[in-house]
Design an enzyme around this catalytic site. Sequence first.
Site, PDB file in Angstrom:
ATOM      1  N   GLU A  57       0.267  -0.488   7.129  1.00 60.52           N
ATOM      2  CA  GLU A  57       1.049  -1.154   8.200  1.00 60.52           C
ATOM      3  C   GLU A  57       0.676  -2.727   7.698  1.00 60.52           C
ATOM      4  O   GLU A  57       1.431  -3.466   8.099  1.00 60.52           O
ATOM      5  CB  GLU A  57      -0.167  -0.841   9.578  1.00 60.52           C
ATOM      6  N   GLU A 100      -4.585  -5.787   0.346  1.00 59.57           N
ATOM      7  CA  GLU A 100      -4.805  -5.510   1.801  1.00 59.57           C
ATOM      8  C   GLU A 100      -5.774  -4.343   1.784  1.00 59.57           C
ATOM      9  O   GLU A 100      -6.441  -3.984   2.994  1.00 59.57           O
ATOM     10  CB  GLU A 100      -3.570  -5.073   2.214  1.00 59.57           C
TER      11      GLU A 100
END
Length: 1060
Positions: free
Chosen positions: A144, A217
């Site tokens: 995401e 991330e």
Amino acid sequence: MTKLLSTAYSAFIAAAPRSLYNAHAFSKSILRSRSSWAGTRLPLRHRLSPTTPRVLQNRSVFAMATTVTEFDTSIDCKVGEVVSGFRLHREEFVKEISSMVRFWIHEKTGARLISVLNDDENKTFGVVFRTPPNDSTGVAHILEHSVLCGSKKYPVKEPFVELMKGSLNTFLNAFTYPDKTCYPVASCNERDFYNLVDVYMDAVFHPILTPDTLAQEGHHLELDDPEGKVAIKGVVYNEMKGAYSSADRVLAELSQRMLFPDTVYGFESGGHPRAIPNLTWENFKAFYDDYYHPSNARMWFYGDDDEGKRLAKANSVLKDFDRREVSSTVGLQKPWTEPKSFQFDYDAGSGPDIAKKYMATVNWLINTPVDEIEPSELLSLTVLNHILLSLSSSPLRKALTDSQLGEDVVGGGLETDLRQMSFSVGLKGMTEESAPKMEKVIFDVLMNVEKNGFPERMIDASLNTIEFRLRENNTGSFPKGLALMLRSLTTWLHDADPLTTLRFEAAVKDLRDRLDRKEPVFQETVTKYLLNNPHRASVTLKPDPEFSKKEDAAEQARINKAVAGFTADDYEQVVSETRRLKEKQAAHDRPEDLAKIPTLRRGDLDKEVKTVAFDKYQEKGVTVFHHPLSTNGVVYVDMALDMSQIPQEYLPLASIFVGSLTELGTSKDDFVALQQKLGAETGGVSTSVYSSQMYAPDGNGPALMKLLVRGKAVVSQVSHLMELVGDILTDANIDNKERFRQLLIEERAGIESALSSSGHTVAGGRLGAMFRPALWADEQLGGIDFLKAIRKLIARVDDNWDSVVAELRQLQKLMMSRENMVINVTTAASDFGSVKPLLTSFFDRLPEKPESFGSSWISTFSLLPRANEGLIVPSTVNYVGKAANLYDLGFKLNGGHSVASRHLGTSYLWDTVRVQGGAYGGFCRMDVKSGMFMYLSYRDPNIDATLKSYDGAPEFLSSLKLSNDELSRSVIGMIGAMDSYQLPDTKGFASTLRQIVGETDEVRQQRRDEVLSVSTKDFKQLGEALQAVRENGTVVVVGGEDALKKAVDDGVDLSLEVIV
């Protein structure tokens, strides 16, 4: 984790479950929540009472038109016809949301699209994928984040950030749920809206995913020097370390997972810090390939834009794909035949009362899937949940509170967002022996409900509350279209009718009819879903003073395992990779790539500030505002009573008193009866304390403080609203020692549990209190000083209750008068005539002047000493703040400096603190009115490195070379922030607050003009000012004990103090 709205009504009203993760926007909520109509149970000072009149169901103003079948923006198309590659599958006018809803299926890929047509200018788009995880590595959550880090059409490092810089968006974010991932945007500007849609669709269907994306991330090994210590870094890794520092969140997560051991809900979709480092590039990429395909996509458009444009935009992306089978169905948990119990250790700090920090919940799985349950049955469960838990007077909450087995009630009640619902309730702040006793209290209440049901008044209050909220559909600053999308996904995600949770009229009527026939609706519901349901999990968290050290050791063990057998060359390789990744993160995007990001032009922006018309008059010493706005038959009343005369030492008690006004009862009604009246006869009443400073050109305007009372009702019920507010203000029952003591304990527990997840707010509050009176007052009303005062006040209640009562009576006499009072009414002009005489009668109930005593806090306050602080809380991450007052340092600020400050946060601080440093967030706040400038970080693995990043900001601004396009982008983003979307009630309230603080439309226009005319000179001037912050700023860090002590050992100047 960020909860968008209350979970208690998620199926019919709200949408965010307990396990929701935001990709890029971290929580900036203050430590103690501001007033809200969302229906969640708030901290005392800002708590909301119940809502809604039964008469509402018959009010014609809420009778939505049912004959409309076409909108100007709709396509003239019949079911079965194809437009832009989409076949119209179904259409229906949904009167509850006054919208035409059309269901389209993409012929080539099978992608599903819902097109909602209405006159709402706040247009919303979302694309959603079913993303069931098969482990707790957080792959869905990391993806995401990752898909928003550059795409085929927009090959820049962070298209998301570029949109933040230069968009008029009213919403821009992404969410990971336990079973789906959502990418929503919203904007009132159509061109801007389709820019957002274009970037997001390219991001999810054509992302540039590389191992470096996963490293940044997700997780990677980091080593700056061969002789240094290897660390695990990654944005999501540190985000989840922070999430697992919140005991309430840990308990909620474990309560859910233990109920679903055999399904996707048994995994941690956000990622557990222990498991995240196990995620490989191959599994990461495979998860994307499996689920991010149009055949697994659900798209949503909402608002007043043209439907043909919607379909054409979607088809322009989808046409390059072919249909394929995607196996993403969420399976069902097999029901248990007997209950189970679980116990886990957790970090409760190291205080002296750690043996009283046990937490526990009792949790039931509702076996009927949400996509199969009848709407009326779902509404019955929702109302039952509200009756049992939503208010302090609710039977189950009250029984748990009165038992004195713990400090506060925990558990989210009814969770309707997962495919199989659950019900969770418990207590925190218990001893080991209290947990089984707590379960007995819960079952005693449920068995009493099974036997005797509920009083009719209690049922009416709860059902009316829910019906009012459904009809009002007031989502605050959260876009209505997004709230409706999330509601529809409750069933749509599982291939059932997405309109089930949008249509509520039939379910409400069916439930009311059953109640009118005296059917034992709630007795049967309790028996079926709770008492006779063996699928029950009891979850206990045991406080472990060594937990933090064990987690640190476990992390080190993971690192040791990763580097086992490393040679010197291997360590050099890690150093090299660390350096390469940081250089890549620090590199600038190519100008030609940045130019590809679609944006508005300065010429598209409104030159004039948005104003709200109002009428103003004086009556009996009260300043009255009327904002004549269309409110669909609801009257919103806002009152501001003066608190400037309160003595300094009474401020914490005043905060508690104000927050308790709807919790104490009156001489006519105990607090249970009072809350039932509020639920049956009004649309809600909230009380809070508002402190600010008056506008002054030099940033030194006088401080002010107001008691805010906000209420709402339909026109026919405003008389009841005014009567009840008058009772609350003038006749509060302040003699109940046990009740007041329990409210204090709940308040203390709530603040202590919030510290680990809201450390940035704590740091900001402490810093502000060192520079400005109004910010100092906020610290006394809701910060660390307030927490300390509450702890002392609990002892005073036990030892000298009479003195506390005497002070409460003095406060009541001080605050409840017409002197300097302001009242605002937001409603249609045609309705104000019937409201005006009720105001006159209300004014007569208040004395003209207060009975003063002591000296005003405004004349006696003493700012916090400007000293660097390290505040120790149970946390594995840090929150680093540094601040100064720019006016005090000799700088004069304007709107152009606000643009520069915002750019600093979305570029330099984002890159250095978040992307390179691994924190979940790094940002700055500048207040032109007060002159305060703050750097803050959120869920940060660093302390010293973050402070060094802050100190590098002046050079960044001073040497910054912005093109005209980049400067325009910054201006557009700033105007978007200034022109935030507001519903009518908020427009009237915000306008009134501006009048109170002296922020005229002329002042606002001047600031807007300065923003629109910003130049690089303003950026350089702010850079010069921040050099003074670097030299003279004060530092406050909130974090775990080991991290803070290490920072001090490494030379960071901090005075340490254990808070929890």
